[in-house]
Design a protein around this motif. Structure first.
Motif: not given
Ligand SMILES: Cc1cc2nc3c(=O)[nH]c(=O)nc-3n(C[C@H](O)[C@H](O)[C@H](O)COP(=O)(O)OP(=O)(O)OC[C@H]3O[C@@H](n4cnc5c(N)ncnc54)[C@H](O)[C@@H]3O)c2cc1C
Length: 318
Positions: A170-190
């Motif tokens: 599927l063609e989708a224009d993904l270029s206009g994102a206003k937010s950017a991915f920084v990091e995933v902080k995985v919660a401590e496994a419970k």
């Protein structure tokens, strides 16, 4: 009748089980089913989903979609909606769903149903069910036009059969994102993930003191190869962490076997476990409401019955 569009959720490179539950809902409606799979390097997952209820899968496989970003996801979903004109967009009621689903409904200017646990076809309309007033009532919402709905994980079983499906880019224009991915902080496994447990042994206030959970309730859960759960007062008192809590403000569980020991069966607890396949209730009070949802009810002291059951199960296993 218009089609259904499933938004599959990719986590750590795999499509989540909750998305296969969306496939179950979509397939039972008997309408044309489309799905959107978005991620990076997920073509294999898309192929698998197409054969397991996903129908015609529209794949957005792009580096920009390697990690969840609401702007990127929203752009891909809008492209999938434009390509398929569905009557309903089904999204899992997960943190990702909470984030992206209302944006899609607002952008499409269409109806929105949140946290539904079922959907059915009635007279050409889609009728969603969701729990209201802390689970005391089930509300029915009839969609009078296109709708975006988030569906509660655990509301149905993941799709089991095999279907003819296909995958196309599927063609989708993904270029206009206003937010950017920084990091995933995985919660401590419970300790526990009750949503996946096939057997749960839950203790309530009737267990009396925190030490009795590892001494009495956990050994039966262990003997059965299951997990331990609890009612809210147990968690509120700090006897067990919140992830053990079953109920409207805890986890919704659908195990094959649910054993409730020393739990009265308040509606907020029942909401969390009444989808269990088989329920055994152990309570001293013959009038306890838990017996109304129990397949087997044992009117007795849990401190006699639970250790005896543990011993019997252990002995049977050798
Ligand atoms: C907004 C809201 C959200 C809530 N969410 C939840 C939720 O998510 N989950 C939840 O569980 N509750 C929830 N509650 C609380 C709920 O209303 C009940 O208070 C709670 O479920 C009761 O827990 P219980 O059955 O362990 O305790 P109780 O109601 O006190 O019942 C204890 C039971 O143990 C039995 N018993 C005592 N001793 C023994 C013994 N030796 N052997 C056998 N039986 C014995 C008694 O007969 C009694 O039936 C919520 C409440 C509100 C207002």
């Amino acid at each position: 009748m218009g089609s259904i569009l499933i938004v599959a959720e990719v986590q750590n490179g795999s499509i989540r089980e909750a998305s296969y539950e969306l496939a179950s809902f979509a397939q039972k409606l008997g309408r044309e089913v489309h799905s959107l799979v978005i991620g990076s390097g997920v073509a294999g997952e898309a192929e698998a989903f197409a054969k397991k209820g996903g129908g015609t899968v529209h794949l957005v496989d792009a580096e920009a979609a390697a990690n969840y970003n609401v702007d990127v996801y929203a752009a891909a979903i809008k492209a999938a909606v434009a390509a398929t004109s569905p009557d309903a967009v089904l999204i899992s009621n997960t943190p990702t769903g909470w984030d992206v689903a209302p944006r899609i409904a607002a952008a499409q200017d269409c109806g929105f149903v949140s946290d539904a646990f079922d959907v059915a076809e009635e007279g050409g309309s889609l009728v969603f069910k969701r729990r209201v007033f802390n689970g005391k009532l089930d509300a029915q919402i009839t969609a009078s036009g296109p709708v975006v709905a988030t569906m509660q994980p655990g509301g149905t079983a993941p799709f089991e059969g095999t279907t003819d499906g296909s995958v196309s880019a599927l063609e989708a224009d993904l270029s206009g994102a206003k937010s950017a991915f920084v990091e995933v902080k995985v919660a401590e496994a419970k300790g526990v993930d009750l949503s996946k447990a096939e057997i749960i042994v839950s203790g309530g206030r009737g267990v009396g003191e925190p030490e009795k959970f590892p001494e009495v309730i956990q050994p039966l859960a262990d003997a059965l190869g299951g997990a331990m759960g609890a009612s809210r007062p147990v968690v509120d008192a700090g006897w067990l962490p919140h992830e053990y809590q079953v109920g409207s403000s805890g986890q919704i569980v659908t195990p094959k076997l649910y054993i409730a020991a020393g739990i009265s069966g308040a509606i907020q607890h029942l909401v969390g476990m009444k989808g269990s396949n088989f329920v055994i209730a152990i309570n001293k009070d013959p009038d306890a409401p838990i017996f109304e949802v129990a397949d087997v009810g044992v009117v007795a002291d849990l401190f006699e019955v639970v250790p005896a059951l543990t011993e019997a199960v252990s002995a049977a296993k050798g």
